[in-house]
Design a protein around this motif. Sequence first.
Motif, PDB file in Angstrom:
ATOM      1  N   VAL A 190      11.603  -4.217 -17.423  1.00 28.67           N
ATOM      2  CA  VAL A 190      10.456  -4.284 -16.508  1.00 28.67           C
ATOM      3  C   VAL A 190      10.371  -3.010 -15.676  1.00 28.67           C
ATOM      4  CG1 VAL A 190       9.592  -5.424 -14.415  1.00 28.67           C
ATOM      5  CG2 VAL A 190      10.369  -6.799 -16.373  1.00 28.67           C
ATOM      6  N   LEU A 191      11.517  -2.591 -15.120  1.00 32.48           N
ATOM      7  CA  LEU A 191      11.501  -1.417 -14.230  1.00 32.48           C
ATOM      8  C   LEU A 191      11.162  -0.151 -15.010  1.00 32.48           C
ATOM      9  CD1 LEU A 191      14.534  -2.397 -11.972  1.00 32.48           C
ATOM     10  CD2 LEU A 191      12.141  -2.154 -11.253  1.00 32.48           C
ATOM     11  N   GLU A 192      11.667  -0.065 -16.249  1.00 36.03           N
ATOM     12  CA  GLU A 192      11.314   1.098 -17.067  1.00 36.03           C
ATOM     13  C   GLU A 192       9.825   1.101 -17.406  1.00 36.03           C
ATOM     14  OE1 GLU A 192      14.170   1.078 -20.252  1.00 36.03           O
ATOM     15  OE2 GLU A 192      15.773   1.620 -18.850  1.00 36.03           O
ATOM     16  N   ALA A 193       9.291  -0.102 -17.689  1.00 36.34           N
ATOM     17  CA  ALA A 193       7.858  -0.196 -17.990  1.00 36.34           C
ATOM     18  C   ALA A 193       7.032   0.245 -16.785  1.00 36.34           C
ATOM     19  CB  ALA A 193       7.502  -1.639 -18.385  1.00 36.34           C
ATOM     20  N   LEU A 194       7.462  -0.162 -15.582  1.00 33.60           N
ATOM     21  CA  LEU A 194       6.726   0.213 -14.369  1.00 33.60           C
ATOM     22  C   LEU A 194       6.854   1.712 -14.104  1.00 33.60           C
ATOM     23  CD1 LEU A 194       7.703  -2.773 -12.054  1.00 33.60           C
ATOM     24  CD2 LEU A 194       5.421  -2.293 -12.959  1.00 33.60           C
ATOM     25  N   ASP A 195       8.052   2.248 -14.359  1.00 36.24           N
ATOM     26  CA  ASP A 195       8.315   3.658 -14.114  1.00 36.24           C
ATOM     27  C   ASP A 195       7.456   4.535 -15.032  1.00 36.24           C
ATOM     28  OD1 ASP A 195       9.618   5.702 -12.803  1.00 36.24           O
ATOM     29  OD2 ASP A 195      11.162   5.885 -14.347  1.00 36.24           O
ATOM     30  N   GLY A 196       7.264   4.069 -16.266  1.00 39.71           N
ATOM     31  CA  GLY A 196       6.525   4.877 -17.235  1.00 39.71           C
ATOM     32  C   GLY A 196       5.031   4.601 -17.249  1.00 39.71           C
ATOM     33  N   ALA A 197       4.577   3.617 -16.460  1.00 43.17           N
ATOM     34  CA  ALA A 197       3.160   3.225 -16.520  1.00 43.17           C
ATOM     35  C   ALA A 197       2.282   4.249 -15.802  1.00 43.17           C
ATOM     36  CB  ALA A 197       2.985   1.851 -15.884  1.00 43.17           C
ATOM     37  N   LYS A 198       1.048   4.390 -16.309  1.00 42.75           N
ATOM     38  CA  LYS A 198       0.096   5.325 -15.685  1.00 42.75           C
ATOM     39  C   LYS A 198      -1.184   4.568 -15.342  1.00 42.75           C
ATOM     40  CE  LYS A 198       1.702   9.262 -18.365  1.00 42.75           C
ATOM     41  NZ  LYS A 198       2.615   8.423 -19.183  1.00 42.75           N
ATOM     42  N   PRO A 199      -1.858   5.008 -14.275  1.00 42.91           N
ATOM     43  CA  PRO A 199      -3.121   4.348 -13.915  1.00 42.91           C
ATOM     44  C   PRO A 199      -4.136   4.418 -15.048  1.00 42.91           C
ATOM     45  CG  PRO A 199      -2.409   5.858 -12.183  1.00 42.91           C
ATOM     46  CD  PRO A 199      -1.505   6.090 -13.348  1.00 42.91           C
ATOM     47  N   SER A 200      -4.012   5.442 -15.902  1.00 45.58           N
ATOM     48  CA  SER A 200      -4.984   5.625 -16.984  1.00 45.58           C
ATOM     49  C   SER A 200      -4.696   4.730 -18.187  1.00 45.58           C
ATOM     50  CB  SER A 200      -4.982   7.094 -17.418  1.00 45.58           C
ATOM     51  OG  SER A 200      -3.659   7.470 -17.793  1.00 45.58           O
ATOM     52  N   ASP A 201      -3.669   3.908 -18.108  1.00 44.33           N
ATOM     53  CA  ASP A 201      -3.326   3.052 -19.253  1.00 44.33           C
ATOM     54  C   ASP A 201      -4.414   2.023 -19.563  1.00 44.33           C
ATOM     55  OD1 ASP A 201      -0.952   4.355 -19.533  1.00 44.33           O
ATOM     56  OD2 ASP A 201       0.275   2.824 -18.548  1.00 44.33           O
ATOM     57  N   GLY A 202      -5.294   1.791 -18.611  1.00 50.62           N
ATOM     58  CA  GLY A 202      -6.345   0.788 -18.818  1.00 50.62           C
ATOM     59  C   GLY A 202      -5.804  -0.608 -18.570  1.00 50.62           C
ATOM     60  N   PRO A 203      -6.597  -1.635 -18.874  1.00 53.23           N
ATOM     61  CA  PRO A 203      -6.152  -2.997 -18.602  1.00 53.23           C
ATOM     62  C   PRO A 203      -4.931  -3.339 -19.463  1.00 53.23           C
ATOM     63  CG  PRO A 203      -8.483  -2.928 -19.239  1.00 53.23           C
ATOM     64  CD  PRO A 203      -7.915  -1.576 -19.504  1.00 53.23           C
ATOM     65  N   VAL A 204      -3.901  -3.860 -18.828  1.00 53.76           N
ATOM     66  CA  VAL A 204      -2.686  -4.252 -19.545  1.00 53.76           C
ATOM     67  C   VAL A 204      -2.512  -5.761 -19.350  1.00 53.76           C
ATOM     68  CG1 VAL A 204      -0.181  -3.970 -19.715  1.00 53.76           C
ATOM     69  CG2 VAL A 204      -1.629  -1.993 -19.195  1.00 53.76           C
ATOM     70  N   PRO A 205      -2.444  -6.541 -20.425  1.00 55.00           N
ATOM     71  CA  PRO A 205      -2.283  -7.994 -20.247  1.00 55.00           C
ATOM     72  C   PRO A 205      -0.901  -8.335 -19.707  1.00 55.00           C
ATOM     73  CG  PRO A 205      -2.135  -7.417 -22.570  1.00 55.00           C
ATOM     74  CD  PRO A 205      -2.456  -6.144 -21.843  1.00 55.00           C
TER      75      PRO A 205
ATOM     76  N   MET B 299      -0.549  -1.720 -11.261  1.00 52.91           N
ATOM     77  CA  MET B 299      -0.215  -3.127 -10.995  1.00 52.91           C
ATOM     78  C   MET B 299       0.026  -3.782 -12.347  1.00 52.91           C
ATOM     79  SD  MET B 299      -0.403  -4.506  -7.824  1.00 52.91           S
ATOM     80  CE  MET B 299      -0.894  -6.201  -8.068  1.00 52.91           C
ATOM     81  N   ARG B 300       1.181  -4.403 -12.509  1.00 54.04           N
ATOM     82  CA  ARG B 300       1.477  -5.045 -13.795  1.00 54.04           C
ATOM     83  C   ARG B 300       1.921  -6.484 -13.574  1.00 54.04           C
ATOM     84  NH1 ARG B 300      -0.705  -1.246 -15.504  1.00 54.04           N
ATOM     85  NH2 ARG B 300      -0.016   0.346 -16.983  1.00 54.04           N
TER      86      ARG B 300
ATOM     87  N   ILE C  12       0.849  -1.204   0.000  1.00 53.80           N
ATOM     88  CA  ILE C  12       0.000   0.000   0.000  1.00 53.80           C
ATOM     89  C   ILE C  12       0.883   1.253   0.000  1.00 53.80           C
ATOM     90  CG2 ILE C  12      -1.585   1.353   1.437  1.00 53.80           C
ATOM     91  CD1 ILE C  12      -2.789  -1.387   2.288  1.00 53.80           C
ATOM     92  N   GLY C  13       0.527   2.216  -0.845  1.00 61.20           N
ATOM     93  CA  GLY C  13       1.258   3.473  -0.897  1.00 61.20           C
ATOM     94  C   GLY C  13       2.369   3.504  -1.927  1.00 61.20           C
ATOM     95  N   ARG C  14       2.653   2.361  -2.563  1.00 61.05           N
ATOM     96  CA  ARG C  14       3.686   2.359  -3.626  1.00 61.05           C
ATOM     97  C   ARG C  14       3.066   2.905  -4.904  1.00 61.05           C
ATOM     98  NH1 ARG C  14       7.722   1.075   0.052  1.00 61.05           N
ATOM     99  NH2 ARG C  14       6.946  -0.631   1.354  1.00 61.05           N
ATOM    100  N   LYS C  15       3.939   3.417  -5.789  1.00 66.81           N
ATOM    101  CA  LYS C  15       3.430   3.986  -7.049  1.00 66.81           C
ATOM    102  C   LYS C  15       3.145   2.892  -8.065  1.00 66.81           C
ATOM    103  CE  LYS C  15       5.387   8.594  -6.758  1.00 66.81           C
ATOM    104  NZ  LYS C  15       6.563   9.419  -7.074  1.00 66.81           N
ATOM    105  N   ALA C  16       4.028   1.887  -8.132  1.00 64.64           N
ATOM    106  CA  ALA C  16       3.856   0.837  -9.146  1.00 64.64           C
ATOM    107  C   ALA C  16       4.392  -0.476  -8.605  1.00 64.64           C
ATOM    108  CB  ALA C  16       4.581   1.215 -10.434  1.00 64.64           C
ATOM    109  N   VAL C  17       3.640  -1.538  -8.864  1.00 64.54           N
ATOM    110  CA  VAL C  17       4.041  -2.880  -8.431  1.00 64.54           C
ATOM    111  C   VAL C  17       4.047  -3.797  -9.651  1.00 64.54           C
ATOM    112  CG1 VAL C  17       3.351  -4.912  -7.078  1.00 64.54           C
ATOM    113  CG2 VAL C  17       3.150  -2.608  -6.079  1.00 64.54           C
TER     114      VAL C  17
END
Lengths: 294, 413
Positions: free
Chosen positions: B369-384, B349-350, B311-316
């Motif tokens: 993986v870390l770059e993908a998490l760093d650049g991910a946004k909550p608005s990206d929608g469902p990501v497989p 969450m990815r 809880i409280g993390r930006k990206a997991v």
Amino acid sequence: MRFHGRGGHGIKTASRIVGTAAFLAGYEVQDSPIYGAERRGAPVTAFTRIASSAILERGVITQPDLIICGDETLLESPASGVLNGVEQAAALFINTRNLEAIRAQGKLHVRMVALDITQRTSDRIGKASALSVGLGAAAARLSGLISCEQLGEGVRTELEELGLDAPMIEKNLLLAQEVYAELETVTVEPRKFSATAVIHKMGYDHVLLGTPSILAPGNAEARQTGAWRVERPEIDYDSCTRCGLCFVHCPDGAIALDEQGYPVIDYDHCKGCLICLEQCPRHSIRSKKEVRSW
Amino acid sequence: MVRRMLTGNAAAAWGARLAQVEYVPAFPITPQTEIIESLATWFADGTLSGKFVTMDSEHSMVTAAGAAAATGVRTFTATSSQGLVYAMEALYTVSGWRVPFVLVNVSRGLSSPITLGPDHNDVLAARDAGFIQIHVETCQEVLDSVLMAFRIAEDVRVSLPTLVNLDGFFLSFTREPVEIPDAKLVQEFLPAFHPQHPVFSGSQSLAQGVAVLDGATYSYFRYQMHRALENALEVHEEVAEAFSRLFGRRYRALEEYGMADAEIVLVMAGSFATKGKAAVNRWREQGRKVGLLRLRMLRPQPAADIARSLIGRKAVGVIDQNISPGLGGILYQEVSGALASAGERVPVMRSFIGGLGGKDISQGEFDWVLEALDGAKPSDGPVPCQLLFTDAEYEQVRMALSIAGKSQGGTAS
């Protein structure tokens, strides 16, 4: 460091001798072999990682500082992977008496170090194929991390675990000292990791592709198991009586009969088991150690 | 106490030896066989006393382990991959008997196609079987976890079989320095097994493996098993504390690495977490706030602790070394479920699938993986879920396919 050789050469033991010696010298160590469902003579790889703090890596070493090659014939075989990451390695050690021939090919751009471990092993312990101690000693010396005494402890520990008797261990200790004394340490520079990987976006492929089935008949031929050979059977056609026993007994079908009924060995697939040599009633088949240089 | 180089397999055998196991039913399978070979040697030379029995299959082996444990004898066994799934029926059966023993699984990818390299589909297929599951990262942890597993399994609040999972090759055949604890201290930590409840014996009438033909009675016993597994969380904490006092190594249901101020978190299980820690260190050297959460105890699931940790993390990013075809990563679902049941969510969450069949996860892939998490946004929608698999590896596979007589477009070439 990454070790290459063939099943039966003691490649795993070589990696363990260095591993144990480094451990006894106070380092953190990780060593492991990798091999498939194959057998004696097939290429084998083993790895030893040595560090002064915790080792945060596992599995295969793709960027070795030292490559220790126990069998020069493996240099010819891309599938054996001896040369993977060779460009950044501090040194490539080759068990050979043909270093000049290998150098003359001009194919390898890396510091090469060579010593005929096979000959020294044969002289000291009377068994040319037991390369573990010689290769382990070479790796220990090149690394610059292990004293001759610590190497000796590594050799003793590992050979005792394998159940060798005391006189044989003493002979191996002398071999280790000899190899250690003949080589010099190489400088290993710290290096950076490679760049971010290019991840594949995998779609759906046709069921024929995406199923682990094989359509091509007889494609085992493409696997050149002749590269596993340590001993090479050669037929003396002057004394061969064309009895055909070698043809019948070859377990891999690597001996054919020509139009006159003489046996012909397919060296691309002969694994060097030498059953033909054992079966030949006229002793018309001899064996020769495989030595091929570039 | 001796510190020496041991493989994961040798460490597992040493754990059983120090626990003074009295019964080992055995069946060989790569990459586990060295464990039972070591134990066979020690039973033969008198180091261990009791019975070592070679069985006709893993199905019989697990049944025999359960039956022996039902007599109050300390029992150990080991398997891998196809062996574990062949024993699947027996796994559910013996856990229902509520008998304590330790099963080591050396992870190996399941058929088809056949492979020897590790992934977690074998052990995760058994996640609902009523066994406690501990997933280890190092050879030291193999030995320590086997000792802890006996004490947890035998605790009267639990009384269940416990599975310790180690990865084939990356631990089973890999040597690392391992402290072999002093046998006297181990006896203090793990005294001989004396069950407090009735067990099979000559003077005691007892029936096991009984039928209950009504749903209410069945529900009662199944839910009791669930409660027992839940108890194992608290028991694990106590056992870990006792272990730490005697041996100085403290294990937790979850291991947190670089988590104090982490904004981006990798979640992993097993020996590949070691590689994840290297990635965390490299990113931290560049001032990036990255951490790793290792799931050590899979069953019981420490759900509240997982939620608290994330809880409280930006990206997991959960890196699953398994794949549930048609779903994706199994642990991704479990971690998401733990967060959901805590009524919380993490903005990003990815799900990543990596290391199937022992495929390496290179540092370059961790960077991706870390770059993908760093650049991910909550608005990206469902990501497989994303398979960690490089373009170069795809080319290698295509070359193998062409040797097998297959070409682009699905025709024979």
